[in-house]
Design an enzyme around this catalytic site. Structure first.
Site, PDB file in Angstrom:
ATOM      1  N   GLN A 142       0.817  -1.211   0.000  1.00 45.75           N
ATOM      2  CA  GLN A 142       0.000   0.000   0.000  1.00 45.75           C
ATOM      3  C   GLN A 142       0.852   1.262   0.000  1.00 45.75           C
ATOM      4  OE1 GLN A 142      -2.351  -1.177   3.364  1.00 45.75           O
ATOM      5  NE2 GLN A 142      -0.523  -1.721   4.517  1.00 45.75           N
ATOM      6  N   HIS A 180      -8.111   2.979  20.101  1.00 44.64           N
ATOM      7  CA  HIS A 180      -7.289   1.880  20.623  1.00 44.64           C
ATOM      8  C   HIS A 180      -7.741   1.428  22.008  1.00 44.64           C
ATOM      9  CE1 HIS A 180      -4.326   3.399  17.489  1.00 44.64           C
ATOM     10  NE2 HIS A 180      -4.619   2.171  17.145  1.00 44.64           N
ATOM     11  N   ASP A 190       0.221 -12.672   6.596  1.00 48.13           N
ATOM     12  CA  ASP A 190      -1.210 -12.499   6.366  1.00 48.13           C
ATOM     13  C   ASP A 190      -2.001 -12.996   7.580  1.00 48.13           C
ATOM     14  OD1 ASP A 190      -3.693 -12.111   5.092  1.00 48.13           O
ATOM     15  OD2 ASP A 190      -3.725 -14.210   4.515  1.00 48.13           O
ATOM     16  N   GLY A 191      -2.870 -12.142   8.073  1.00 48.28           N
ATOM     17  CA  GLY A 191      -3.637 -12.475   9.272  1.00 48.28           C
ATOM     18  C   GLY A 191      -4.549 -13.668   9.080  1.00 48.28           C
ATOM     19  N   ASP A 205      -7.540  -5.457  14.168  1.00 52.80           N
ATOM     20  CA  ASP A 205      -7.309  -4.028  13.951  1.00 52.80           C
ATOM     21  C   ASP A 205      -6.924  -3.840  12.484  1.00 52.80           C
ATOM     22  OD1 ASP A 205      -6.725  -1.358  14.181  1.00 52.80           O
ATOM     23  OD2 ASP A 205      -5.014  -1.615  15.532  1.00 52.80           O
ATOM     24  N   PRO A 207      -5.951  -5.440   0.940  1.00 50.36           N
ATOM     25  CA  PRO A 207      -5.462  -6.578   1.730  1.00 50.36           C
ATOM     26  C   PRO A 207      -6.302  -6.869   2.971  1.00 50.36           C
ATOM     27  CG  PRO A 207      -3.948  -4.707   1.907  1.00 50.36           C
ATOM     28  CD  PRO A 207      -4.953  -4.359   0.852  1.00 50.36           C
TER      29      PRO A 207
HETATM   30  N1  SAM Z   1      -7.237   1.727  13.062  1.00 52.07           N
HETATM   31  C1  SAM Z   1      -7.213   1.569  11.678  1.00 52.07           C
HETATM   32  C2  SAM Z   1      -8.520   1.742  10.994  1.00 52.07           C
HETATM   33  O1  SAM Z   1      -9.577   1.453  11.559  1.00 52.07           O
HETATM   34  O2  SAM Z   1      -8.487   2.212   9.861  1.00 52.07           O
HETATM   35  C3  SAM Z   1      -6.482   0.325  11.280  1.00 52.07           C
HETATM   36  C4  SAM Z   1      -5.044   0.614  11.514  1.00 52.07           C
HETATM   37  S1  SAM Z   1      -3.841  -0.593  11.249  1.00 52.07           S
HETATM   38  C5  SAM Z   1      -2.611   0.465  10.539  1.00 52.07           C
HETATM   39  C6  SAM Z   1      -4.401  -1.600   9.906  1.00 52.07           C
HETATM   40  C7  SAM Z   1      -3.360  -2.626   9.488  1.00 52.07           C
HETATM   41  O3  SAM Z   1      -3.994  -3.766   8.923  1.00 52.07           O
HETATM   42  C8  SAM Z   1      -2.367  -2.123   8.422  1.00 52.07           C
HETATM   43  O4  SAM Z   1      -1.101  -1.963   8.997  1.00 52.07           O
HETATM   44  C9  SAM Z   1      -2.391  -3.213   7.356  1.00 52.07           C
HETATM   45  O5  SAM Z   1      -1.119  -3.507   6.836  1.00 52.07           O
HETATM   46  C10 SAM Z   1      -2.994  -4.374   8.133  1.00 52.07           C
HETATM   47  N2  SAM Z   1      -3.581  -5.426   7.278  1.00 52.07           N
HETATM   48  C11 SAM Z   1      -4.369  -5.277   6.195  1.00 52.07           C
HETATM   49  N3  SAM Z   1      -4.679  -6.469   5.674  1.00 52.07           N
HETATM   50  C12 SAM Z   1      -4.085  -7.413   6.463  1.00 52.07           C
HETATM   51  C13 SAM Z   1      -4.034  -8.826   6.442  1.00 52.07           C
HETATM   52  N4  SAM Z   1      -4.663  -9.528   5.496  1.00 52.07           N
HETATM   53  N5  SAM Z   1      -3.332  -9.458   7.413  1.00 52.07           N
HETATM   54  C14 SAM Z   1      -2.685  -8.751   8.386  1.00 52.07           C
HETATM   55  N6  SAM Z   1      -2.692  -7.404   8.438  1.00 52.07           N
HETATM   56  C15 SAM Z   1      -3.385  -6.734   7.490  1.00 52.07           C
END
Ligand code: SAM
Length: 284
Positions: free
Chosen positions: A31, A62, A137-138, A155, A162
């Site tokens: 991204q 948070h 990947d989560g 979160d 993604p």
């Molecule tokens: N608080 C924020 C919101 O509500 O918009 C979310 C913040 S946090 C930065 C979101 C994170 O999710 C990002 O760092 C992103 O890289 C991660 N993310 C996105 N898709 C993901 C996936 N499939 N597995 C793990 N992490 C993921």
């Protein structure tokens, strides 16, 4: 010349934030990432032109995402955070002295690295010996876990790109399997003001998977509609009831046991829009 960051919240509705300086800007593997210092919101993390977290209101999001399920669980020792690469949720989880290990799995190592360099208000948890940081990947990570976690916090970015897989029915099924018996999860589930239909579809999925599902909300001024939802799924504890309270020395700015209980009170329009009618009264 003045610099403004603009995010399209909805068709015909944008938020513009005056930028004092661009702290960092890059294209990661997943991204577009930018960190700005802004006049009204302080330091701000933006991914793919969507505000993720700002210095002025990140505490609300948070503290709500983390402390509601953490205090509803009788003894959270092993905690998983999916996403959350900025570190804010990890910081809140690690305030709990019961926690022995907090694993954070974010798909984008670029977000974690940027936080370590520039997001000092958020990043204290990364150096805590209880933190286990994984880039991956989560969905895949959670699918491989079985009865391991007391609390799981999702979160994620919005359900596009993604982050989309982190809102799917199969993901919530995997989250339930990854929880120990009597475990509890909470996920950020978008804006009940700007996109009630999205909140409802996520709610319907969580409710179909978990024996106990509860929706709670808080203000978050820099997210679309200014009001945010979180959905808790539990296989044991009642999410609406805090079993402990934070220490005075934690310095929390939003969460309290009273806020915990009130966060589950939904106004009639939200009850109708999302189809949540059964949260009052009978849980004590
Ligand atoms: N608080 C924020 C919101 O509500 O918009 C979310 C913040 S946090 C930065 C979101 C994170 O999710 C990002 O760092 C992103 O890289 C991660 N993310 C996105 N898709 C993901 C996936 N499939 N597995 C793990 N992490 C993921």
């Amino acid at each position: 010349m003045e610099l403004w960051f603009t995010e399209e919240w909805l068709k015909g509705l944008r938020i513009s934030v005056k930028v004092d300086s661009v702290v960092y800007s890059t294209q990661t593997e997943y991204q577009k990432l930018a960190i700005y210092d802004t006049k009204q919101f302080g330091r701000m993390l933006v991914l793919d032109d969507v505000i993720q977290t700002t210095e002025c209101d990140e505490y609300i999001y948070h503290e709500c995402l983390a402390h509601v399920p953490m205090f509803a669980h009788p003894n959270p020792e092993n905690v998983l955070i999916v996403g959350g690469g900025d570190g804010g949720t990890l910081r809140e989880v690690l305030r709990h002295p019961t926690v022995k290990k907090a694993t954070l799995v974010d798909i984008d190592g670029g977000v974690i690295e940027a936080s370590k360099r520039f997001l000092h208000q958020w990043n204290s948890g990364f150096s805590d010996p209880r933190a286990n940081i994984i880039v991956g990947d989560g969905l895949e990570f959670v699918s491989n876990a079985d009865s391991e976690y007391d609390v799981i916090l999702v979160d994620a970015t919005d359900p596009v790109g993604p982050g989309e897989v982190l809102f799917a029915l199969d993901f919530y099924r995997s989250v339930k399997k990854a929880l120990k018996p009597g475990g509890i999860m909470s996920a950020q589930t978008e804006s009940p003001i700007a996109e009630p239909a999205v909140v409802k579809s996520i709610w319907d999925r969580v409710r179909s998977v978990f024996p106990i599902a509860r929706l709670y909300t808080s203000p978050v001024p820099t997210y679309p509609g200014g009001w945010w939802s979180y959905t808790a799924g539990s296989t044991g504890p009642e999410p609406m009831v805090p079993l402990r309270k934070p220490g005075d020395d934690w310095g929390l700015k939003y969460y309290s046991p009273e806020i915990h209980e009130r966060a589950f009170v939904l106004n009639p329009k939200m009850q109708k829009d999302i189809g949540v009618y059964d949260q009052g009264g009978d849980h004590r």
